[in-house]
Design a protein around this motif. Structure first.
Motif, mmCIF file in Angstrom:
data_model
loop_
_atom_site.group_PDB
_atom_site.id
_atom_site.type_symbol
_atom_site.label_atom_id
_atom_site.label_comp_id
_atom_site.label_asym_id
_atom_site.label_seq_id
_atom_site.Cartn_x
_atom_site.Cartn_y
_atom_site.Cartn_z
ATOM 1 N N TYR A 149 -16.415 -18.778 -26.972
ATOM 2 C CA TYR A 149 -17.437 -19.193 -27.917
ATOM 3 C C TYR A 149 -17.239 -18.438 -29.224
ATOM 4 O O TYR A 149 -16.687 -17.338 -29.245
ATOM 5 N N HIS B 298 -27.641 -17.735 -31.007
ATOM 6 C CA HIS B 298 -28.397 -18.347 -29.906
ATOM 7 C C HIS B 298 -28.909 -17.310 -28.909
ATOM 8 O O HIS B 298 -29.523 -17.678 -27.904
ATOM 9 N N ALA C 149 -25.046 -22.081 -23.099
ATOM 10 C CA ALA C 149 -25.650 -23.366 -22.733
ATOM 11 C C ALA C 149 -26.289 -24.035 -23.946
ATOM 12 O O ALA C 149 -26.297 -25.263 -24.064
ATOM 13 N N LYS C 150 -26.831 -23.225 -24.850
ATOM 14 C CA LYS C 150 -27.435 -23.773 -26.062
ATOM 15 C C LYS C 150 -26.362 -24.252 -27.042
ATOM 16 O O LYS C 150 -26.551 -25.225 -27.759
ATOM 17 N N GLY D 145 -23.343 -25.363 -26.182
ATOM 18 C CA GLY D 145 -22.667 -26.527 -25.608
ATOM 19 C C GLY D 145 -21.483 -26.092 -24.781
ATOM 20 O O GLY D 145 -21.179 -24.898 -24.673
ATOM 21 N N GLY D 146 -20.801 -27.034 -24.178
ATOM 22 C CA GLY D 146 -19.698 -26.713 -23.284
ATOM 23 C C GLY D 146 -18.545 -26.015 -23.995
ATOM 24 O O GLY D 146 -18.357 -26.147 -25.205
#
Length: 632
Positions: free
Chosen positions: A109, A117, A134-135, A137-138
């Motif tokens: 990430y 986030h 998770a906020k 995204g994948g």
């Protein structure tokens, strides 16, 4: 309009002269550059990696103009030094009318997005990483490599080179020849070739571990082909005493140098797990969990910046009055690269630890492997870090982080700093009473001591029952093994016998001293950004007799006066044993990770949680009145 692509790598003084790195690190970096250049040439025989001998801050403005560059593309780097460098480069590009394209590829990430986030806070646990992820995204899958490349454009360098000052050269000890890499912008042959070790004046590297994407992908293939290993991998259950081959993937150097995409690693491992018929391991101990750990540290560093790498000024690092504390510049608040020798005994402990002369064979074997190969197992890192800090020497974790930074071929600033804070129980993890025994821990996986026999060869003929405690062997057994136990490790041979040092202290006694010291510090509850830490009045809160440089009421701010108001002769220098029956190994990384390690910023901050029977609780160690304050 013709499109030209010029793959450029600039060699700046920061990595060549101003940062201490070993020949092993340089060799791996050059391996990666050479392999990348070859890969580019396979796509276009007229192209390759253009290695230019100048720092990007001064080189790029000249290239923008001379080569008529329209776009500058580079990978985002959230290391503290890189942030400043890249801000400067982006300003230079803007001033030249060059469009900048920044891509995220070093981590799963974007660390800044993790922080965003996570409520703008540093990521201090795996749970926080997963929730922030998770906020976001994948995790993106890697894109395939290109199958062709355009020709390079004009590559003439008819402009002056700005050479860095050659002094100080922090890598002088790594050289046995003259460093000539800045003699010509395009290299000695004018062809932008990747430098050689000879050009850099470096010694021949001793590590068996080599770099480059070709080697990285072969190693990854070997891991992924073993589906059971990939799917059921649990880091704490791997064997730290294994060597030739090691018990883990040894892919970390490739991710550090960028020769292996962390997303490539993640998705190839995850695809195996998704198809696995048996019971697969899960984060944080699984292979993918290890990559999340890596992102956790990058997220913490991204938010804290330079302060992440030190205690003073660090809002999330507990303050503990270690021996050999870093000197801090009063104006910038940053550590200077020097440290205070408040105790000659502690300095002796540190030097013996660093060079593998502690008298504890397991510790010495690990440190010698590190110095020779540039790599050691994850749990071996745990053991020697615990030993230096809270489990023996009571020495500042920053001293150990500096050694690892210099010697590790997989050194990532974020991960190295984070792991040292974890193991010293100053951040991320708080179970300071759980220590690694230098005797019992390695016996779990290597009763015969083969690892010690390999890396501490003077002990190779000792009986197995004495291999981790050679000082207990009768003198006749020592002589029979060709090695006597005496001195501090500076002696050579005596009467034709090798010499191995006596242990530098009684481990059980020192472990108790350390635990009491850390317990006191936890009770005081200071973090690095506390005003008392910043102004030196933290000493008021510790008894004079407490472990560490606690005498007096105030520590002067380094940079105004030298450390040691109470000890004016302090020097400045650069740069079974367990109660709980588990042999002192804190194997359950998940426990601390899931609960935030009971450290500032973790998931369970402010909460108290009972631990397993026999393990004890932190609350049991914190009883009112245990630590008294000095009288003012």
């Amino acid at each position: 309009m013709a499109v030209f692509v010029s793959p450029v790598s600039g060699i700046g003084a920061y990595f060549m002269l101003e940062t201490s790195e070993t020949d092993k690190v340089y060799e791996n970096r050059l391996d990666c550059q050479s392999d990348l250049s070859d890969s580019i040439s396979k796509l276009n025989a007229r192209s390759k990696l253009l290695v230019i001998r100048e720092a990007p801050q001064t080189l790029l403005p000249k290239l923008f103009k001379a080569w008529k560059i329209s776009h500058l593309v580079f990978e985002k780097d959230t290391d503290a030094y890189a942030r400043g460098r890249d801000r400067e480069v982006m300003k230079l590009a803007k001033d030249a009318g060059v469009e900048v394209v920044i891509k995220v590829g070093r981590t799963l990430y974007d660390p800044d997005e993790l922080v965003k986030h996570n409520g703008g806070k540093p990521t201090m646990s795996i749970t926080q990483v997963e929730q922030a992820g998770a906020k976001i995204g994948g995790i993106a899958r890697p894109i395939p490599a290109p199958n062709s490349l355009p020709d390079p454009g004009d590559t003439t360098t008819d402009f002056e080179q700005e050479q860095p000052p050659q002094e100080p050269d922090y890598n002088a000890s790594q050289r046995d020849g003259i460093e000539t890499s800045y003699a010509n912008l395009a290299g000695p042959n004018g062809d932008f070739a990747v430098p050689t070790m000879e050009e850099l004046g470096l010694k021949i590297a001793t590590t068996p571990h080599r770099g480059g994407e070709t080697n990285a992908l072969l190693a990854l293939d070997k891991v992924i082909d073993d589906e059971d290993y990939t799917a059921t991998f649990e880091k704490p259950k791997t064997v730290p005493t294994a060597f030739a081959p090691q018990a883990t993937t040894l892919l970390s150097p490739h991710m550090h140098f960028g020769s292996l995409s962390c997303r490539e690693f993640y998705w190839r491992a995850q695809d195996v797990v998704d198809k696995y018929k048996g019971k697969a391991s899960k984060p944080p101990v699984s292979l993918t969990g290890q990559l999340l750990f890596r992102d956790m540290y990058f997220g913490a560093q991204a938010q804290l910046g330079w302060m992440f790498g030190q205690t003073v000024g660090n809002s999330h690092c507990r303050f503990i009055p270690w021996h050999l504390r870093s000197k801090v510049d009063a104006k910038s608040g940053l550590i200077t690269g020097e440290y205070t020798i408040d105790s000659e005994e502690a300095e002796d402990y540190y030097q013996r630890w660093k060079y593998g002369r502690t008298g504890f064979p397991w510790i010495d074997a690990v440190m010698r492997q590190l110095r020779y190969e540039g790599w050691i197992h994850h749990l071996a890192r745990h053991a020697v870090a615990c030993f230096l800090t809270r489990g023996g020497c009571y020495i500042d974790w920053e001293r150990g982080a500096e050694v690892f930074e210099e010697w590790l071929i997989d050194h990532e600033a974020a991960c190295n700093i984070g792991n040292w804070q974890w193991l010293s129980c100053t951040a991320f993890y708080a179970q300071f009473y759980r220590c690694y025994s230098p005797i019992a821990f390695p016996q779990k996986t290597d009763k015969n001591g083969d690892f010690v026999r390999h890396f501490v060869p003077e002990l190779k003929d000792f009986p197995a029952k004495y291999i981790y405690e050679p000082w207990r062997a009768p003198i006749q057994d020592q002589r029979r093994a060709g090695c006597v136990i005496k001195g501090n490790g500076t002696e050579g041979e005596t009467d034709g016998l090798k010499i191995y040092p006596k242990p530098m202290f009684d481990f059980s006694e020192r472990r108790t001293v350390c635990i009491e010291g850390v317990k006191n510090a936890y009770h005081v509850k200071l973090y690095g950004d506390n005003p008392k830490v910043l102004d030196g009045t933290w000493r008021e809160l510790f008894p004079d007799e407490a472990e560490g440089p606690t005498e007096g009421k105030r520590e002067e701010i380094a940079g105004e006066v030298e450390h040691g108001a109470a000890n004016g002769d302090m020097k400045i220098r650069k740069g079974v044993d367990v109660e709980n029956g588990d042999m002192g190994v804190d194997e359950d990384e998940g426990e601390a990770a899931e609960h935030g390690g009971e450290t500032k910023g973790g998931d369970e901050e402010g909460k108290r949680k009972k631990r397993a029977r026999g393990q004890g609780t932190l609350d049991e160690h914190f009883r009112p009145g245990k630590v008294r304050k000095k009288k003012k």
